[in-house]
Design an enzyme around this catalytic site. Structure first.
Site, PDB file in Angstrom:
ATOM      1  N   GLU A 182       0.802  -1.234   0.000  1.00 20.81           N
ATOM      2  CA  GLU A 182       0.000   0.000   0.000  1.00 20.81           C
ATOM      3  C   GLU A 182       0.829   1.275   0.000  1.00 20.81           C
ATOM      4  O   GLU A 182       0.406   2.291  -0.564  1.00 20.81           O
ATOM      5  CB  GLU A 182      -0.960   0.004   1.187  1.00 20.81           C
ATOM      6  CG  GLU A 182      -2.244  -0.796   0.963  1.00 20.81           C
ATOM      7  CD  GLU A 182      -2.050  -2.289   1.037  1.00 20.81           C
ATOM      8  OE1 GLU A 182      -0.969  -2.746   1.443  1.00 20.81           O
ATOM      9  OE2 GLU A 182      -3.007  -3.022   0.684  1.00 20.81           O
ATOM     10  N   HIS A 217     -12.051  -4.713   8.712  1.00 18.43           N
ATOM     11  CA  HIS A 217     -12.457  -4.674   7.310  1.00 18.43           C
ATOM     12  C   HIS A 217     -13.642  -3.776   6.995  1.00 18.43           C
ATOM     13  O   HIS A 217     -14.117  -3.782   5.866  1.00 18.43           O
ATOM     14  CB  HIS A 217     -12.765  -6.090   6.816  1.00 18.43           C
ATOM     15  CG  HIS A 217     -11.552  -6.910   6.529  1.00 18.43           C
ATOM     16  ND1 HIS A 217     -10.658  -7.247   7.508  1.00 18.43           N
ATOM     17  CD2 HIS A 217     -11.084  -7.453   5.382  1.00 18.43           C
ATOM     18  CE1 HIS A 217      -9.686  -7.977   6.969  1.00 18.43           C
ATOM     19  NE2 HIS A 217      -9.911  -8.113   5.690  1.00 18.43           N
TER      20      HIS A 217
HETATM   21  C1  LIG Z   1      -2.615  -4.446   4.051  1.00 20.78           C
HETATM   22  C2  LIG Z   1      -3.610  -5.297   3.357  1.00 20.78           C
HETATM   23  N1  LIG Z   1      -3.758  -5.165   2.019  1.00 20.78           N
HETATM   24  C3  LIG Z   1      -4.650  -5.911   1.341  1.00 20.78           C
HETATM   25  C4  LIG Z   1      -5.443  -6.840   1.997  1.00 20.78           C
HETATM   26  C5  LIG Z   1      -6.481  -7.680   1.227  1.00 20.78           C
HETATM   27  N2  LIG Z   1      -6.020  -9.074   1.170  1.00 20.78           N
HETATM   28  C6  LIG Z   1      -6.463  -9.987   2.053  1.00 20.78           C
HETATM   29  S1  LIG Z   1      -5.708 -11.481   1.826  1.00 20.78           S
HETATM   30  C7  LIG Z   1      -4.810 -10.887   0.530  1.00 20.78           C
HETATM   31  C8  LIG Z   1      -3.865 -11.800  -0.188  1.00 20.78           C
HETATM   32  C9  LIG Z   1      -2.757 -12.249   0.704  1.00 20.78           C
HETATM   33  O1  LIG Z   1      -2.020 -13.245   0.041  1.00 20.78           O
HETATM   34  P1  LIG Z   1      -0.905 -14.064   0.784  1.00 20.78           P
HETATM   35  O2  LIG Z   1      -0.066 -13.153   1.614  1.00 20.78           O
HETATM   36  O3  LIG Z   1      -0.189 -14.881  -0.234  1.00 20.78           O
HETATM   37  O4  LIG Z   1      -1.679 -15.013   1.802  1.00 20.78           O
HETATM   38  P2  LIG Z   1      -2.736 -16.153   1.421  1.00 20.78           P
HETATM   39  O5  LIG Z   1      -4.085 -15.497   1.428  1.00 20.78           O
HETATM   40  O6  LIG Z   1      -2.361 -16.690   0.078  1.00 20.78           O
HETATM   41  O7  LIG Z   1      -2.640 -17.180   2.486  1.00 20.78           O
HETATM   42  C10 LIG Z   1      -5.081  -9.542   0.287  1.00 20.78           C
HETATM   43  C11 LIG Z   1      -4.468  -8.743  -0.781  1.00 20.78           C
HETATM   44  C12 LIG Z   1      -5.283  -6.939   3.405  1.00 20.78           C
HETATM   45  N3  LIG Z   1      -6.033  -7.783   4.117  1.00 20.78           N
HETATM   46  N4  LIG Z   1      -4.352  -6.175   4.038  1.00 20.78           N
END
Ligand SMILES: Cc1ncc(C[n+]2csc(CCOP(=O)(O)OP(=O)(O)O)c2C)c(N)n1
Ligand SMILES: Cc1ncc(C[n+]2csc(CCOP(=O)(O)OP(=O)(O)O)c2C)c(N)n1
Ligand SMILES: [Mg+2]
Ligand SMILES: [Mg+2]
Lengths: 327, 340, 340, 327
Positions: free
Chosen positions: C78, C147
């Site tokens: 971000e 959220h």
């Molecule tokens: C700071 C932030 N940015 C965006 C999000 C939205 N978001 C939730 S899960 C996710 C993907 C995360 O992927 P990863 O780190 O690979 O974990 P996984 O879900 O694959 O276990 C995103 C972008 C968030 N929760 N927090």
């Protein structure tokens, strides 16, 4: 990794027991959601069961973990009470968080599950602080930070690994690399081949293992945990795995590479481990069926109790904002 | 007077009470707290003695006395500084984290707002985050647009974190001790220009959530905190000579703020001016004015006056910086307008 | 009526005007803006089509049509997302950056507040930051404490950035086009629960800074934005049956807000209720209530009522989540209290 | 680095001219501050003159740079107008920023100086965005992000380098490693030997050079700039240097390692380069004196004009908050 420790038969069976609880619990959650009985954002850990199971067999209750929205597997492996888990998912007063936290904020301090966050990357700075507390306690406790491949690109990752390495904190940074961050494949998130290669930039060891292989995962976790307990500092482990149910339950999955998905499915770690236990004579088919039935029964009990429990009263909005209830 | 900090009563302000600056008072509070409780920790950029005990020396001597395990100078990593403090707090310690200047707190907003302030609630009370975030700010030294903002309104709007802002060394000592003892996160705002003015320090705890009538008066009530409190007292003194009797309430705690003390005063005077150095629009003065209006409708003789900074970034050029932030003259003018 | 968005006048709302959802309206505005000006860019997590054009599909089709140089899916970063948008804006482009959910904006507060909002002022007008930050939020889907926060008050308190929050597809289209054309940074707040309700879209520009009287009435004025606007209109409809005539003003722009339209309405009705989903304490309702009180003292028949969320994190459990945020009943009750 | 390009005689002389302007300007600023004529927070670049001078000889006016509070050397090397600089430092309406920005926010778009920030680390995400703009423009422009050793540990560093590498942006990440971050020596900020080693974690080239050596600095900068112009992506350069006047003018400096300081002083890059120019016959003593006198005269003029200029009126508070003046 040839020189890494391997799990003995009893440990392998325990890993299977934990992984099976995760898998069966996931299937039940999905069933309840499909039936409209549970309404919540659900990030299924299906496919990633081995990682926390092979890690947790080397952890004690008072070792700390911080995990993320996709973290029910991490919790169940570490011994999160099933009853309070289901009551929380159902939003009941009897849930671990009285229904205030929900699936993304599951917490159980008695079992060392201190923080679950819905903010990508934020498990790392907090786990670093728990590592500092653990070091000050002098009780050889360790602190585990779970996060995903996508989280490895956010600033909090950098600050946390640097600080933990600088202060020689007993932290295990466990990146569960399931190749996707929501709909974003790793090709869209970084150039470097292995996330574990970043460890060098902080002066800490980094290793990439097949997180779906109990031997590799157990070995890497054991070495990192022992290093932490010995006061030698943090380790970055990148555990390769895959998400079988996409990011959020109910999404299309269109963005996923079909062949990649098919190949992953063919290598589902659960049937593979089960078959191995039998073929290596670690457990008989009957013994495994008994374990699976027993877990199913535990889940039945938890689900039933959860839906019979009361919802929190609106007055709960004034409690736990501060230690002292708001007048 | 509704003075909860008893030792500040005249008789106590006697010879044996030591005079010290805000810097010395906060430093003493940290020393006393670390001495009293081995769980108290200090972390932040430059806070240990090899780095001179803080850019302003507020944490001087702590690492030498209590060791660099409990008093840690950190890399420039505001997210990790607050994250480490949160983790340590959840793990049973009482960290006092320094964010050198309030503008840098923007780097750690996720840690503070989504985590420190919410973990107790989201965990249903299973965990708590007993930490203090010390930060410094204030216009007046030509440090420009990114070094002197007052952002207390953001945190007052956030459930789960308390906000205090002492205007004098005695309250600074008392509020710091109270903040460290508090089971919840407390944002402790220090004003740079107020750092070096010596005043008596009684070493009494100042309860969080209690304002103080610093000067009694009958014509109008001025509500302020931090440097604006110092300005307001000076203005009240000056206006007394003109026959205007100003009651001055030092908020001390911005969230949760002391409605009782503020309302009691305005109920008496019927007029109020709220002053803060932060930008006026959507500042904390709006909430205080609204509550006064809601509670004292009928008693209130006229609308509450609000005094705050101009709607711009803090400018560098001296004449602009002076025009930007409320000055004693601005406050005096507002009081007179409210009495006209 | 003080309706600045002419095409919204009855006669224009005729057959040929397309009905679409908020998601479709914003998507169309982005398509039209990218078509109209090659300098318009889009970036954020998942925004390109290989990632399905946004988690909610708001940016669908853009990368396929305008290419992945102008429409970039980003890593989860971000600070870099906003930083990249600021740099591109200073470099002559018009980026529309998405921060998936408003709570994640906390990660990029430094970039937004210390940089996007201040560069024009600090550079003495030599540079400007013509960018839009799209973000989504709102309680109601059991997404819990991290959220669904409404944080508009923080940005309204920040000089140099504008804040808009449409309540319907037509305003969403018009405000997005205006925000992209604006020479300064604009925070564009989208409400998740409002995403899928179809309504007519006239494709008219909606000027930033102009509120709209969405329903005329004579007994009381309700001022709201985003989902609370939808609730307020429903409540006004219901109360009409009870013989209560409610005028409903849709703020649309929160900063700089339209004092003229709001004051004109309250001058007429003599009573006001300000409603927002954000936590009530220190929320934007306090500023609006204060200005109304300051400007209409004497005309105002009673204090302005403020309706906002409870002072806590957003809870997960459904009954708690419902009790946390203002509901139509809460708004109706506040209106009746103000008329009692 | 043997295969890196070296500056020719004319270029070396130009580097000296820029570095001398920086050094003499710094001495004048300090003189004015001591005399109480200038009141501002001042972060002296004394000792770091060679870095931006050896960089800027390979940059054009329309190449972008973002720098930090300690950035007057970066600006003067790139051609920041002296008159507007001094007027800004004096807080006058005739300053580049009308007196609104001051020393920490100097800006001059015509010369490509787009952003100066007082927030550690924040030059990097913005320079990344300018790199994106440059790439879209297709004019082979580059974007330079200046930052310090301390800034290499903040999250913005990580996010920016990862994004710039992933998008192959024409960005040069220039870390001016002067061994201290305020009062914090690098020993207290990270474990890894070289900050440039972190580049590998982003899949971009990283190099550490002696920033006080015109040949090394010129070569590393030239290669990175050409790589960027060729569309091959970003580079991380760690330029080793030293701060002779501490962090903020007026501080004690007690925290600094005495020997380290003495050694650095002995290796002051300015007299060394000057002597080299003479010994290698690149410029005569007289020629250098002429250059130095000429610079002194330019500074005289700028200072005099600055103090004669008017201060901004309070009405300026309503201008430049938005493009449209506030009513
Ligand atoms: C700071 C932030 N940015 C965006 C999000 C939205 N978001 C939730 S899960 C996710 C993907 C995360 O992927 P990863 O780190 O690979 O974990 P996984 O879900 O694959 O276990 C995103 C972008 C968030 N929760 N927090
Ligand atoms: C986010 C942030 N944290 C802290 C500060 C206070 N601060 C200003 S300069 C500085 C040291 C920076 O050191 P370095 O990056 O090495 O640059 P140098 O000053 O040595 O050129 C610090 C901590 C700041 N300006 N911004
Ligand atoms: Mg992932
Ligand atoms: Mg440095």
């Amino acid at each position: 990794m040839s020189n890494y420790p391997k799990p003995d038969a009893a440990t392998l069976l325990e890993i299977y027991r934990k992984a099976t609880l995760i898998k069966q619990n996931d299937e039940r959650v999905i069933k309840q959601m499909m039936a409209g009985k549970l309404v919540m954002p659900y990030y299924s850990p299906r496919g990633q069961e081995i990682i926390p199971s092979a890690l947790s067999v080397s952890l004690d209750d008072d070792d700390y973990i911080c995990t993320i929205y996709r973290g029910i597997h991490d919790m169940l492996a570490k011994g999160f009470p099933l009853g309070e888990l289901w009551a929380e998912l159902a939003g009941r007063l009897t849930g671990t968080c009285k229904g205030k936290g929900g699936p993304m904020h599951l917490t159980c301090p008695e079992k060392g599950m201190m923080v679950t966050t819905g903010i990508v990357g934020s498990s790392m700075p907090i786990a670093t602080g728990l590592g500092w507390a653990a070091k000050l306690d002098g009780k050889k406790r360790v602190s585990v930070a779970n996060f995903g491949d996508g989280a490895a690109n956010i600033g909090a990752f950098h600050e946390s690994l640097n600080m933990a390495a600088l202060w020689k904190l007993p932290v295990i940074f466990l990146c569960q690399n399931n190749l996707y961050a929501e709909h974003t494949s790793i090709a869209y998130s970084r150039v470097v081949e292995k996330i574990s290669d970043r460890a060098a930039g902080y002066g800490m060891p980094g290793i990439t293992v097949n997180g779906n292989d109990p031997d590799e995962m157990y070995g890497a976790a054991k070495v990192a945990i022992e290093r932490a307990r010995a006061g030698e500092g943090p380790t970055l482990i990148e555990a390769m795995t895959f998400r079988f149910n996409g990011h959020l339950l109910g999404e299309s999955g269109h963005y996923m590479d079909k062949d990649l998905y098919a190949k992953a499915k063919d290598n589902d770690p659960m049937p593979i481990l089960r078959a191995r236990l039998v073929s290596e004579g670690i457990a008989s088919e009957d013994a495994l069926v008994t374990i699976e039935k027993d877990i199913e029964a535990q889940i039945d009990a938890a689900v039933t109790a959860a839906f019979e429990a009361p919802f929190p009263d609106a007055s709960e909005l004034k409690r736990d904002v501060f230690a002292q209830e708001i007048a | 007077m509704t003075d909860t900090n008893t030792a500040l009563a005249p008789e106590a302000a006697s010879a044996e009470i030591q005079k010290m600056t805000m810097v010395e008072a906060i430093n003493l509070a940290l020393h006393d707290a670390m001495e009293a409780d081995p769980k108290v920790l200090v972390l932040g950029e430059e806070v240990a003695d090899p780095q001179e005990g803080g850019v302003m020396g507020v944490t001087k001597g702590l690492s030498t006395k209590y060791g660099e395990d409990r008093v840690k100078s950190t890399p420039i990593s505001e997210q990790a500084i607050i994250g480490a403090a949160i983790g340590a707090a959840v793990g049973g310690y009482k960290p006092v984290a320094e964010i050198m200047l309030m503008n840098f707190i923007t780097v750690s907003m996720d840690m503070i707002v989504n985590h420190a302030a919410k973990l107790r609630f989201m965990s249903g009370g299973q965990t708590g985050v007993p930490m203090v975030i010390r930060t410094m700010t204030g216009a007046g030294f030509s440090t420009g647009g990114q070094h002197s903002d007052y952002l207390e309104a953001w945190f007052a709007h956030t459930a789960g974190i308390k906000v205090v802002a002492p205007s004098n060394p005695d309250d600074a000592y008392g509020l710091m001790r109270a903040a460290i003892d508090d089971p919840d996160p407390v944002l402790f705002i220090e004003n740079l220009p107020s750092y070096w003015t010596p005043a008596p320090v009684t070493k009494q705890l100042v309860p969080i959530g209690k304002a103080k009538v610093s000067r009694e008066g009958s014509d109008i009530t001025v509500i302020a905190h931090s440097l604006m409190m110092t300005h307001s007292l000076a203005v009240a003194e000056k206006l007394a000579a003109e026959g205007i009797s100003v009651e001055v309430v030092d908020l001390r705690t911005i969230s949760p703020w002391d409605r009782e003390t503020v309302l009691a005063s305005v109920r008496k005077t019927g007029r109020a001016v709220v002053v803060h150095e932060a930008v006026k629009q959507f500042g904390i003065g709006a909430e205080i004015a609204s509550v006064i209006t809601e509670q004292l409708w009928g008693t209130l003789k006229r609308p509450v006056e609000r005094v705050g900074a101009a709607f711009s970034a803090v400018p560098f050029s001296k004449p602009l910086e002076t025009a930007f932030a409320p000055q004693p003259d601005t406050i005096a003018a507002a009081i007179k307008a409210a009495l006209a």
